[in-house]
Scaffold this active site. Structure first.
Site, mmCIF file in Angstrom:
data_model
loop_
_atom_site.group_PDB
_atom_site.id
_atom_site.type_symbol
_atom_site.label_atom_id
_atom_site.label_comp_id
_atom_site.label_asym_id
_atom_site.label_seq_id
_atom_site.Cartn_x
_atom_site.Cartn_y
_atom_site.Cartn_z
ATOM 1 N N THR A 156 112.641 11.463 61.404
ATOM 2 C CA THR A 156 113.861 12.099 61.907
ATOM 3 C C THR A 156 113.959 13.475 61.268
ATOM 4 O OG1 THR A 156 116.235 11.921 62.252
ATOM 5 C CG2 THR A 156 115.389 10.960 60.214
ATOM 6 N N GLU A 157 114.315 14.456 62.088
ATOM 7 C CA GLU A 157 114.162 15.842 61.652
ATOM 8 C C GLU A 157 115.098 16.218 60.508
ATOM 9 O OE1 GLU A 157 114.661 14.675 64.747
ATOM 10 O OE2 GLU A 157 115.749 16.117 66.005
#
Lengths: 229, 235, 229, 235
Positions: A54-55
């Site tokens: 997840t960024e």
């Protein structure tokens, strides 16, 4: 795996997500966009375990926690609470997007308003009014080795989402590698849509009529079938 | 050398009208709520604020915007579960928006901290967010030139902080904060716990003290999500 | 502080290092080049403690360990064993040079073959033969808020090291802010050498004759005195 | 997914003639001596090697150079306490040298790992090391454009490694290794100790496993300084 033998008239969102999940290898590093793409995590085939990125700075996060167990410092890019799997890692945003932009993700999966036959993607705004917001989409479409789009084949108004050229503002140019829709699996190859799978009950001509650009056939077109889920 | 200060009010001293302020956090994770509200108490105006988002509900960054302190937002995603503070001002033409893709935002801040005035990225090539920016081709692919981002101040929330300003973070509350610490002339940190010099393993320091100017302990920091759920008007 | 009252005919290397150390504030972040600049650490005034940075990834390292106690994973940029002070931190090379290039160091101190009146520095090679090696010098001269050079005033052959323009290959352009020599303290200001201190026993004309460019006087010229060390 | 391999010989499999190989370490700190000597056993030729230095004595990288495996060195400081291996080949015109300032070398490697094809730096502006490179002015100051560096393989030494490839390092043995892990198509790591999945605190991971392909345990790694002092010809 149980599969439906009765031809679908269209795949549900869950079935589209299921179909995309079949193409993710064991151990693949995968980023799932907010919304429909997140469903892909639920349909990994038995024996395969992807590592989700997840960024906002986590590798190897897992399921949502039980209600009431949320830790608001442990969230995904959609700002939903998540948990950690063994072997997780935290990192800052520049390292996180180094993973994205640097070609370290195997797969990124995003939603779409439109995809062009050149692989252009439009998924961040439909016009020039309102408050624009882009998040990480423009970064994610570059760098991942495969960029999958999962989407309905038509808009709610019945317009094709697979088009010759996008009319909505672009998220990225020539970035999408494969599209999973409610009606087909389509590769982008040499600036053309190449049909890989279609619903067994639907005629090619009907599918082509629902598509805004030529669907090329290059080798076998398999049946697109998904279990009842 | 001791970078500890005694109160959040002292911590935010000197942030004046027109300042460029980076604020850590991704949504509520890592949002320095107490520092933000200490700044609201001082009411500087015409601020340029750099954050991934643009606030939610009526607390934290949203409260700053509500208070009319923010002239311009630089962010990637000015939407949230309750974006009305920004949305109202934006639609009324009362706040400027520079929309930056999230990875480009992170890299521009890092570049500011690392003395890299410009770099090339594939992100946003061919899109309206690259309009007006120089384009260059490397190895047959086209890239957009992006410029560094720096700030006068950074407000961040960390987990442990020692007197020299070495920091650790809590889970995904790390996000943009280590980058912002690098890119601001004055970096102000609220830590959940002050550590003694030497209490943080040198191997585990995430932000070395060289990037930090002021550290204030806020032992029980408020969490944006809880405040928004409680409908808090202001912390 | 005990100071010599007998005028020196020249400062020793240790005395040059001592003089430079007097200009480093408590809590300053400082990088000392390999060789003579390293001696500066020994002469910090009582009550002041700088934080030393080494470009191979340590902040707040301390003295060398006792012989036999070396840990070869705990070394400085000169590859000499060091120890840690309380509050040290490790980081990788990109973060380390972000500190350098990003303007986070208060002071960098380097040696020199030549310094020009514009602040150009030549300190990495004297010609085009042999094996060239640059290390971190070209990075260090940019970014630190103050770049000090400590050096003999003349080369061993009696040539000036402070010159109008460097004849040796440059390390950096317009980067040096202050020069501490065996005979003087000189600032670089607006492309000129400005004399700040000279040996009390030496006439200005004699110092000028040893210098390859005009020494400007702009305000008081103090006595350059250092303790016997 | 399990990235562990059983031997250093297996770990270096596939490194062929002409490969571009990054090797971690700053002098002896972090030098993956055992991986290097496993590679020497396979004798690939015409390698381009990227390291801060160019070897010392007759061990490690120096032994690779002695063995005639290295066509080109990209480094910042090809000198050491005993640089004869490189020096002899260089003065004989048998090895090419690309000399890069140390911070630029680090940033170019990071750029390779981060998908940044080029960036601007003040470093080396106006010097012979900037000759032929594009120059641009930003905010009144001139900068040199530098290109990313990538490699086919990285050989690095870490402290702990888990089956997913998450790594920690030992003290200043960290140096270039986390960057090289990012910038190589295949990253090969010798770890002093294998950790079980979950044994490394997610907060303290320095290199996340996404950057790592193969992990081999070398429980008692040799230290270059000790080998050089002992006059070892080859480990």
């Amino acid at each position: 795996m149980t599969q439906n033998t009765r031809p679908n008239s269209r795949l549900s969102n869950a079935q589209i997500a299921w179909r995309a999940a079949q193409d993710i290898a064991d151990g693949a590093y995968v980023n799932l966009g907010i919304g429909l793409p997140e469903m892909v995590a639920s349909y990994q085939p038995p024996g395969r375990e992807a590592i989700f990125h997840t960024e906002n700075g986590i590798l190897n996060f897992g399921e949502p926690p039980a209600p009431g167990e949320e830790d608001w410092d442990l969230i995904n890019a959609g700002k939903k609470a998540v948990t950690l799997k063994l072997g997780a890692a935290f990192f800052h945003h520049a390292d996180s997007f180094a993973m994205v932009r640097g070609g370290h993700l195997d797969v990124a999966i995003l939603g779409a308003y439109q995809v062009s036959q050149k692989g252009d993607l439009a998924n961040w705004r439909v016009g020039s009014t309102g408050v624009p917001a882009v998040g990480g989409a423009m970064d994610l479409v570059h760098g991942a080795r495969q960029v999958f789009v999962i989407t309905e084949h038509l808009t709610k108004a019945g317009e094709p989402k697979l088009v010759e050229a996008c009319s909505f503002p672009l998220t990225g140019v020539a970035c999408v590698t494969r599209v999973y829709t409610s009606h087909a699996v389509v590769d982008i190859a040499d600036g053309r849509f190449v049909l890989r799978e279609k619903l067994p009950g639907q005629a090619f001509a009907e599918l082509q009529a629902m598509t805004g650009a030529t669907l090329h056939v290059d080798g076998e077109v398999a049946d697109l079938v998904a279990p009842d889920i | 050398m001791d970078k500890r200060v005694g109160s959040v009010a002292d911590a935010v001293a000197g942030i004046g009208n027109g300042a460029r302020v980076m604020i850590g956090g991704f949504g509520g994770a890592g949002a320095p709520i107490e520092l933000i509200h200490a700044l609201i108490d001082k009411r500087p105006r015409d601020l340029t604020v750099i954050n991934n988002n643009a606030g939610t509900g009526r607390v934290g960054l949203a409260a700053m915007i509500d208070a009319g302190m923010v002239r311009k937002m630089i962010c990637s995603f000015p939407r949230s579960s309750d974006p009305r503070a920004f949305t109202e001002k934006y639609l009324a033409g009362e706040i400027e928006l520079e929309l930056v893709p999230q990875g480009t935002l992170a890299e521009r801040i890092r570049a500011g901290g690392a003395g890299i005035p410009a770099f090339y990225t594939p992100t946003a090539y061919g899109t309206e967010l690259a309009e007006g920016k120089p384009i260059a081709e490397f190895d047959g692919r086209r890239y957009v030139q992006e410029r560094w981002l720096k700030a006068d101040f950074a407000l961040v929330k960390a987990h442990l902080g020692d007197p020299q300003g070495n920091l650790t973070y809590n889970k995904a509350a790390r996000n943009f904060s280590p980058l912002m610490c690098m890119a601001a002339a004055t970096t102000i940190v609220q830590v959940s716990r002050l550590a003694a010099a030497g209490d943080i393993d040198p191997e585990s320091v995430v932000t070395p003290g060289i990037f930090v100017d002021r550290v204030v302990e806020v032992p029980h920091p408020q969490q944006e999500e809880d405040l928004v759920r409680a409908g808090a008007a202001c912390a």
